[in-house]
Design a protein around this motif. Structure first.
Motif, PDB file in Angstrom:
ATOM      1  N   UNK A 168      -2.466  30.807  49.125  1.00  0.00           N
ATOM      2  CA  UNK A 168      -2.153  30.544  51.027  1.00  0.00           C
ATOM      3  C   UNK A 168      -3.155  28.985  50.281  1.00  0.00           C
ATOM      4  N   UNK A 169      -3.861  28.850  49.442  1.00  0.00           N
ATOM      5  CA  UNK A 169      -4.914  27.423  49.182  1.00  0.00           C
ATOM      6  C   UNK A 169      -5.737  27.827  50.634  1.00  0.00           C
ATOM      7  N   UNK A 170      -6.233  28.743  50.308  1.00  0.00           N
ATOM      8  CA  UNK A 170      -7.558  29.325  51.739  1.00  0.00           C
ATOM      9  C   UNK A 170      -9.264  29.274  50.910  1.00  0.00           C
ATOM     10  N   UNK A 171      -8.921  28.516  49.396  1.00  0.00           N
ATOM     11  CA  UNK A 171      -9.924  29.063  49.252  1.00  0.00           C
ATOM     12  C   UNK A 171     -10.526  27.335  49.536  1.00  0.00           C
ATOM     13  N   UNK A 172     -12.333  27.267  49.464  1.00  0.00           N
ATOM     14  CA  UNK A 172     -12.948  25.678  49.401  1.00  0.00           C
ATOM     15  C   UNK A 172     -13.651  26.045  48.450  1.00  0.00           C
ATOM     16  N   UNK A 173     -13.915  26.716  47.965  1.00  0.00           N
ATOM     17  CA  UNK A 173     -15.150  26.748  46.729  1.00  0.00           C
ATOM     18  C   UNK A 173     -14.874  28.605  45.552  1.00  0.00           C
ATOM     19  N   UNK A 174     -15.031  28.125  44.254  1.00  0.00           N
ATOM     20  CA  UNK A 174     -15.052  29.185  43.946  1.00  0.00           C
ATOM     21  C   UNK A 174     -16.567  28.707  42.421  1.00  0.00           C
ATOM     22  N   UNK A 175     -16.526  30.278  43.011  1.00  0.00           N
ATOM     23  CA  UNK A 175     -18.353  30.055  41.764  1.00  0.00           C
ATOM     24  C   UNK A 175     -17.967  31.623  41.266  1.00  0.00           C
ATOM     25  N   UNK A 176     -18.754  30.932  39.819  1.00  0.00           N
ATOM     26  CA  UNK A 176     -18.393  32.374  39.013  1.00  0.00           C
ATOM     27  C   UNK A 176     -19.281  32.002  37.823  1.00  0.00           C
ATOM     28  N   UNK A 177     -20.233  33.425  37.793  1.00  0.00           N
ATOM     29  CA  UNK A 177     -21.186  33.308  36.981  1.00  0.00           C
ATOM     30  C   UNK A 177     -20.563  34.289  35.649  1.00  0.00           C
ATOM     31  N   UNK A 178     -20.752  33.386  34.461  1.00  0.00           N
ATOM     32  CA  UNK A 178     -20.027  34.096  32.598  1.00  0.00           C
ATOM     33  C   UNK A 178     -21.177  34.427  31.801  1.00  0.00           C
ATOM     34  N   UNK A 179     -21.080  36.285  32.461  1.00  0.00           N
ATOM     35  CA  UNK A 179     -21.733  36.525  31.867  1.00  0.00           C
ATOM     36  C   UNK A 179     -22.077  36.072  29.222  1.00  0.00           C
ATOM     37  N   UNK A 180     -22.368  37.047  28.937  1.00  0.00           N
ATOM     38  CA  UNK A 180     -22.933  36.868  27.573  1.00  0.00           C
ATOM     39  C   UNK A 180     -22.110  38.009  26.663  1.00  0.00           C
ATOM     40  N   UNK A 181     -21.356  38.588  27.151  1.00  0.00           N
ATOM     41  CA  UNK A 181     -20.973  39.772  25.876  1.00  0.00           C
ATOM     42  C   UNK A 181     -19.308  39.645  26.322  1.00  0.00           C
ATOM     43  N   UNK A 182     -18.797  40.206  25.198  1.00  0.00           N
ATOM     44  CA  UNK A 182     -17.089  40.161  25.667  1.00  0.00           C
ATOM     45  C   UNK A 182     -16.370  41.052  25.894  1.00  0.00           C
ATOM     46  N   UNK A 183     -15.725  42.079  26.726  1.00  0.00           N
ATOM     47  CA  UNK A 183     -14.871  42.619  27.192  1.00  0.00           C
ATOM     48  C   UNK A 183     -13.482  43.036  26.370  1.00  0.00           C
ATOM     49  N   UNK A 184     -12.703  41.800  25.978  1.00  0.00           N
ATOM     50  CA  UNK A 184     -11.193  42.215  25.428  1.00  0.00           C
ATOM     51  C   UNK A 184     -10.508  42.889  26.476  1.00  0.00           C
ATOM     52  N   UNK A 185      -9.210  43.066  25.911  1.00  0.00           N
ATOM     53  CA  UNK A 185      -8.197  43.928  26.386  1.00  0.00           C
ATOM     54  C   UNK A 185      -7.255  43.350  26.726  1.00  0.00           C
TER      55      UNK A 185
END
Length: 227
Positions: A168-185
């Motif tokens: 719905x176009x309501x996001x202004x900032x996207x903040x994401x932390x990328x960790x150090x292990x793979x999950x998969x699935x």
């Protein structure tokens, strides 16, 4: 956090104001936020946890969907802050599934439960807003929060909720932390689930900062309004 309030145009060309919306999440390098069993999984480093604590303390409201409450049962509070300094906890519960024993209803901070006009559910110790039929009207919710003095809203999940805000176009900032292990699935959830966007309907972002935090990296994007 003294962030600007955004002017929006509602259907019918009626202007209204809304808070600045920050989506914050943590994911693995392969883009997953949990395993296929969808149980809570700590991806953030200790340094990122401190960043999130600071971010929460700067926002006037923190929002999650009912799925996050059912899966993780978070407090949505900042440890060490008194009740009157805590952010307003906002939970989207269109089908009235959140149990009365949920920690978000523990009285440690004010809580606003948001459901639809079709749901007659009440929640002990919490305010209730009934917005929209069939689905929650997010525009009406943001307008309500702005009228309550909320200038910054932190959206923490889950993937369906985050998708709805992007859709719905309501996001202004996207903040994401990328960790150090793979999950998969194949069925493991991602930060933005939902139906997804078709080719040409994607949400354009602008990378504004990159910061190494422990074994991972924190990325901050702004949503581009120029197409």
């Amino acid at each position: 956090m003294n962030l600007p309030i955004i002017l929006m145009i509602a259907p019918g060309n009626t202007p209204f104001m809304r808070p600045r919306v920050i989506v914050n999440c943590a994911m693995s390098p392969d883009g997953k936020i949990a395993g296929t069993e969808r149980r809570q999984l700590r991806i953030s480093s200790p340094e990122d946890m401190e960043r999130v604590r600071e971010l929460r303390s700067q926002c006037q409201a923190i929002l999650v969907g009912a799925g996050t409450i059912l899966a993780d049962d978070p407090h949505l509070t900042v440890k060490g802050l008194p009740r009157d300094a805590q952010a307003l906890r906002v939970v989207l519960d269109p089908r009235g599934k959140v149990p009365e024993t949920a920690l978000v209803l523990d009285g440690r901070a004010s809580t606003l439960m948001v459901t639809t006009e079709d749901c007659a559910r009440t929640y002990p110790g919490a305010e209730v807003a009934r917005l929209g039929r069939g689905a929650i009207d997010l525009g009406a919710l943001l307008n309500l929060l702005e009228r309550r003095g909320v200038s910054s809203l932190l959206v923490e999940g889950g993937g369906e909720t985050i998708y709805s805000f992007f859709r719905w176009g309501l996001v202004d900032v996207y903040s994401v932390f990328v960790g150090d292990f793979v999950i998969g699935g194949r069925e493991a959830p991602t930060p933005v689930d939902g139906e997804g966007f078709r080719t040409g309907e994607h949400v354009p972002l602008r990378l504004v900062s990159v910061e190494r935090l422990g074994g991972g990296v924190h990325l901050t994007y702004e949503v581009r309004r120029d197409g």
